[in-house]
Design an enzyme around this catalytic site. Structure first.
Site, PDB file in Angstrom:
ATOM      1  CG  ASP A 100      -0.203  -0.201   2.545  1.00 48.78           C
ATOM      2  OD1 ASP A 100       1.033  -0.347   2.520  1.00 48.78           O
ATOM      3  OD2 ASP A 100      -0.859  -0.239   3.605  1.00 48.78           O
ATOM      4  CG  HIS A 101       3.188   2.461   3.264  1.00 48.98           C
ATOM      5  ND1 HIS A 101       2.223   1.603   3.725  1.00 48.98           N
ATOM      6  CD2 HIS A 101       3.419   3.339   4.265  1.00 48.98           C
ATOM      7  CE1 HIS A 101       1.880   1.956   4.957  1.00 48.98           C
ATOM      8  NE2 HIS A 101       2.601   3.014   5.312  1.00 48.98           N
ATOM      9  CG  ASP A 165       1.795   1.398   9.526  1.00 49.08           C
ATOM     10  OD1 ASP A 165       2.379   1.756   8.499  1.00 49.08           O
ATOM     11  OD2 ASP A 165       0.987   2.115  10.134  1.00 49.08           O
ATOM     12  NE  ARG A 453       2.306   9.534  12.521  1.00 47.05           N
ATOM     13  CZ  ARG A 453       2.657   8.254  12.510  1.00 47.05           C
ATOM     14  NH1 ARG A 453       3.213   7.725  11.444  1.00 47.05           N
ATOM     15  NH2 ARG A 453       2.480   7.525  13.582  1.00 47.05           N
ATOM     16  CB  SER A 648       6.832   6.176  11.274  1.00 48.92           C
ATOM     17  OG  SER A 648       7.362   4.995  10.789  1.00 48.92           O
ATOM     18  NE  ARG A 650       8.997   6.184   8.609  1.00 51.81           N
ATOM     19  CZ  ARG A 650       8.558   7.399   8.276  1.00 51.81           C
ATOM     20  NH1 ARG A 650       9.393   8.405   8.151  1.00 51.81           N
ATOM     21  NH2 ARG A 650       7.283   7.613   8.046  1.00 51.81           N
TER      22      ARG A 650
HETATM   23  C1  MIC Z   1       3.422   6.361   8.571  1.00 53.35           C
HETATM   24  O1  MIC Z   1       2.233   6.637   8.630  1.00 53.35           O
HETATM   25  O2  MIC Z   1       4.328   7.132   8.936  1.00 53.35           O
HETATM   26  C2  MIC Z   1       3.822   5.003   8.051  1.00 53.35           C
HETATM   27  C3  MIC Z   1       4.487   5.201   6.771  1.00 53.35           C
HETATM   28  O3  MIC Z   1       2.673   4.227   7.821  1.00 53.35           O
HETATM   29  C4  MIC Z   1       4.728   4.364   9.079  1.00 53.35           C
HETATM   30  C5  MIC Z   1       5.409   3.152   8.655  1.00 53.35           C
HETATM   31  C6  MIC Z   1       6.561   3.400   7.768  1.00 53.35           C
HETATM   32  O4  MIC Z   1       7.320   4.321   7.963  1.00 53.35           O
HETATM   33  O5  MIC Z   1       6.736   2.572   6.876  1.00 53.35           O
HETATM   34  C7  MIC Z   1       4.108   4.119  10.437  1.00 53.35           C
HETATM   35  O6  MIC Z   1       3.276   4.898  10.824  1.00 53.35           O
HETATM   36  O7  MIC Z   1       4.516   3.197  11.150  1.00 53.35           O
HETATM   37 FE1  SF4 Z   2      -0.551   4.644   5.155  1.00 51.15          FE
HETATM   38 FE2  SF4 Z   2       0.603   5.344   7.473  1.00 51.15          FE
HETATM   39 FE3  SF4 Z   2      -0.854   7.077   6.062  1.00 51.15          FE
HETATM   40 FE4  SF4 Z   2      -2.030   5.093   7.259  1.00 51.15          FE
HETATM   41  S1  SF4 Z   2      -0.910   6.744   8.265  1.00 51.15           S
HETATM   42  S2  SF4 Z   2      -2.450   5.788   5.176  1.00 51.15           S
HETATM   43  S3  SF4 Z   2      -0.548   3.453   7.033  1.00 51.15           S
HETATM   44  S4  SF4 Z   2       1.069   6.135   5.447  1.00 51.15           S
END
Ligand code: MIC
Ligand code: SF4
Length: 758
Positions: A100-101, A165, A453, A648, A650
């Site tokens: 998805d990302h 995630d 976010r 995140s 990550r």
């Molecule tokens: C995000 O919303 O920041 C992400 C991308 O979904 C991350 C995961 C990632 O960095 O791959 C998260 O929230 O854990």
């Molecule tokens: Fe994707 Fe993270 Fe955004 Fe949710 S918050 S849509 S998992 S990048």
């Protein structure tokens, strides 16, 4: 085992989990000598050993056995590269991967998906084959955002899962303890080990009244974020209870739990109720709903807790839904909240540009059938009044199932009729996968989204984009006015002839009357013959790289370390290892390390992402400086402020410093997942005993971390700071390392320990 990685969680597994509840809940009540919150019941039901598990919230570490693991494509690569090195034949618990990302939003759903398939074919093929080989269910690109798919297919009340995630807690909308972790934690569980974490505190949010009018589930969590702030949930499960819960749909509850990540909560959850049962039935899991009905008294708090919550929760927050107004939070932080009616004052006071350059609905937080339905109801009214959006409006459906159903039911047409464009079922602009052609970098502009976010640069890479967050209906309402400073609820939307058009509060079905349309099939089960599957990591690939183990600790104190940076203010994972274009390198540690700390504001150098090379006084980008030190054999530390590593899950934000020679990160406080990730990778995660000691670090200092041979749980660690004028100061730091975590530090990483043992 074979059927555990199918399209849903097998009823037998749910039955087995529920079968444990009566005895486990009794053990919990007996050992604690009191009634239990719902979170505690789920935790006891999943404890490695309920008879011996530590009891003290926020203090003891405990082992749990989650029922499932889910990973998204941007974190799964590193997690699976680690899993592969453990040499195991298959995963020990049901596991899924969701693509998805990596899909970039630019021209619309179909073409963006096709471009992603071309651009990421190597990575998708890697994930597909690793999944096939190791018994993992694989959800292809286009099938939807991980959390929406998990809610539709796998989540169940009273279950426990991990996801790589931070928004994994979305599944709490169906009453699951669903925790966001770094890849290395997921690897433990996939390898058959328990998940080790601190026994969480429990914060109770008491909901009274009923949601109604323009107020949406999103407004509940925006309000909670304003009350608890981005740190307020750290180390805690946020448990919602009270009569207001039943006025919120299952997907609405998921929205609230999802965004609990923004207050640092371990996870959030709602009790099982009729709305959960309706959702399970609508998503073809009637048998699970029947089972949950049978065990319903276990899938909620004990009545004594409800009667006297202050006695049993670490903190209680009261929210009266009848009084709750639509909110808008931002910019730059999700806890800067105010009612929509007060946004105009914030615009006047803080000078935010009032015109909206883009409005965005979707993300894993707000892309359910009900969300789109409410947004579409607003759109229909607007259309009838001759209105079109005044700001471009982008919609990302959460899953293929939601997309196919909203298309069939005409909701997409409603939105398109006022000028909205539809993007692929993916994260897209939420994670910086957005190619904007309307502004130049550095242009100050305002966007509103229903995402979760809003850190600077998050959506489009531009630090001057101010991102505000509201519910889907608020976002559509604002897209119609084109401005954030018009209270469209009270003052209406300026109509074609200048008159105010008053919109009715949105009303929509929470579930599709005609059932869900599954859309195009996107699931690939694991291979029947894993031996026949080849997993390819091409030597020289720029996207994927096999991992070399980090070196073990040499038994000596760490001396003569350089201070690579002292972060000023917020330092989220988006500052440490930004996403957007860097998602390209999530499977390649060497390449992604070139983004290390590029978003950080460093006390020792101007701008973002710069540092001073103490060897010659030159100012360099931090990744270059770190690499230069690494090549010269100079290890370093980084210093940070409060809630370091917020955001995140990550683990790249922990692996990159480790790989580039970072040995310790010393901060005022850590965000939970990031601290765990650092420990997993063998980095010392130290917290100032006296937060004022942050001030003691100056440009050019060297640092010793001493007494490491005596490293022990609960024992402070001494850090000596040597200044350039020849003076030095001793600083006391604390840590949260258990014996096991210390073992990881000694071995070089948790993975090294796993390798030795498997
Ligand atoms: C995000 O919303 O920041 C992400 C991308 O979904 C991350 C995961 C990632 O960095 O791959 C998260 O929230 O854990
Ligand atoms: Fe994707 Fe993270 Fe955004 Fe949710 S918050 S849509 S998992 S990048």
């Amino acid at each position: 085992m074979a059927d555990t990685t199918g399209l849903s969680t097998p009823v037998a597994l749910v039955e087995e989990v529920y079968g444990r509840y009566p005895e486990r809940v009794a053990v919990g009540r007996r050992r604690l000598g009191r009634p239990l919150t719902y979170a505690e019941k789920v935790l006891f039901a999943h404890a490695e050993d309920p008879h011996t598990i530590g009891l003290e919230r926020g203090v003891d570490y405990a082992d749990y056995r989650p029922d499932r693991v889910a990973m998204q494509d941007a974190t799964a690569q590193m997690a699976l590269l680690q899993f592969m090195t453990a040499g195991l034949p298959r995963v020990a618990v049901p596991t899924t991967v969701h693509c998805d990302h990596l899909i970039q939003a630019r021209l619309g759903a179909e073409i963006d998906l096709k471009n992603a398939l071309d651009a990421n074919s190597e990575v998708y093929e890697f994930l597909r084959t690793v999944s096939a080989k190791y018994g993992i269910g694989f959800w292809k690109p286009g099938s939807g955002i991980i959390h929406q798919v998990v809610l539709e297919q796998y989540a169940f009340p009273g279950g426990m899962m991990l996801g790589t995630d931070s928004h994994t807690p979305n599944a709490g909308g169906l009453g699951m303890v669903a925790i966001g972790v770094g890849g290395a934690d997921a690897v433990d569980v996939m390898a058959g080990w328990p998940f080790n974490t601190k026994v969480p505190k429990v914060v109770g949010v008491h909901l009274t009244g009923r949601l109604s009018g323009w107020t949406a589930p999103k407004d509940v969590i925006l309000k909670v974020a304003g009350i608890l702030t981005v740190k307020g949930g750290t180390g805690a499960i946020v448990e919602y209870f009270g009569p207001g819960c039943e006025s919120i749909s299952a997907t609405g509850k998921a929205t609230i739990c999802n965004m609990g990540a923004e207050i640092g909560a371990t996870c959030s959850m709602f009790p099982y109720d009729d709305r959960s049962a309706m959702y399970l039935k609508a998503t073809e899991r009637e048998e699970i709903a029947d089972l949950a009905d049978e065990y319903a008294h276990h899938l909620r708090i004990d009545p004594e807790v409800e009667d006297d919550p202050e006695r049993f929760y670490d903190r209680v927050v009261e929210i009266d839904l009848d009084q709750l107004e639509p909110h808008l939070v931002g910019p730059h932080t999700p806890d800067l909240d105010r009612p929509v009616s007060e946004v105009r004052h914030a615009v006047e006071k803080d000078g935010y540009p009032p015109e909206i350059s883009y409005a965005l609905v979707g993300s894993c937080t707000n892309s359910s059938y009900e969300d789109i339905g409410r947004a579409a109801h607003v759109a229909r009214q607007a259309k009838a009044a001759g209105l079109q959006v005044r700001s471009p409006l982008l919609i990302t459906p959460g899953s293929e199932q939601v997309r196919a159903t909203i298309e069939r039911d005409g909701l997409l047409d409603d939105l398109e009729a006022i000028g909205a464009s539809v993007l692929a079922n993916a994260c897209g602009p939420c994670i910086g996968q957005w190619k904007r052609d309307d502004i130049e970098m550095g242009d100050r502009n305002t966007i509103v989204s229903s995402y979760n976010r809003n850190f600077p640069r998050r959506n489009d890479g531009n630090a001057e984009t101010l991102a505000f967050i509201g519910s889907p209906e608020t976002v559509v309402g604002m897209a119609l006015t084109g401005r954030i400073d018009i209270d469209f609820v009270r003052d209406g939307v300026p109509g074609p002839g200048g008159e105010a058009v008053h919109l009715e509060p949105p009303v929509a079905d929470e579930l599709p009357a005609k059932g869900f349309d599954p859309g195009k099939a996107g699931f690939q089960p694991p291979a029947r013959d894993p031996g026949a599957v080849d997993v390819v990591v091409q030597p020289g690939s720029e996207r994927l790289e096999l991992l070399d183990p980090f070196p073990a600790w040499d038994g000596e104190d760490l001396t003569g370390l350089r201070v690579l940076l002292k972060a000023v203010g917020k330092c989220t994972t988006d500052h440490i290892s930004p996403a957007g274009p860097w998602l390209r390198y999530r499977g390649h540690l060497t390449n992604i390390s070139q983004n290390l700390f590029t978003g950080v504001s460093n006390a020792f150098a101007d701008g973002h992402g710069n540092g001073v090379d103490v060897r010659d006084g030159s100012v360099k980008p931090l990744p270059d400086l770190a690499r230069g030190y690494k090549e010269a054999g100079i290890d370093w530390v980084a210093v940070g402020d409060e809630n370091y590593g917020e955001g995140s899950s990550r683990e790249h934000a922990a692996m990159e410093p480790r790989y580039m020679g970072g040995r310790a990160i010393i901060v005022r406080s850590f965000a939970r997942i990031h601290e765990a990730n650092l420990k997993k990778q063998g980095v010392l995660a130290l917290t100032f005993a006296d937060p004022a000691d942050y001030e003691k670090f100056r440009a050019g200092d060297t640092v010793d971390v001493v007494g490491l041979a005596e490293l022990a749980p609960g024992k402070p660690v001494t850090v000596v700071v040597h200044h350039t004028d020849g003076s030095s100061e001793e600083i006391r730091t604390t840590h949260t390392m258990s014996d096991e975590h210390i073992e990881w530090f000694r071995a070089g990483s948790a993975l090294n320990v796993l390798r030795q043992q498997s």
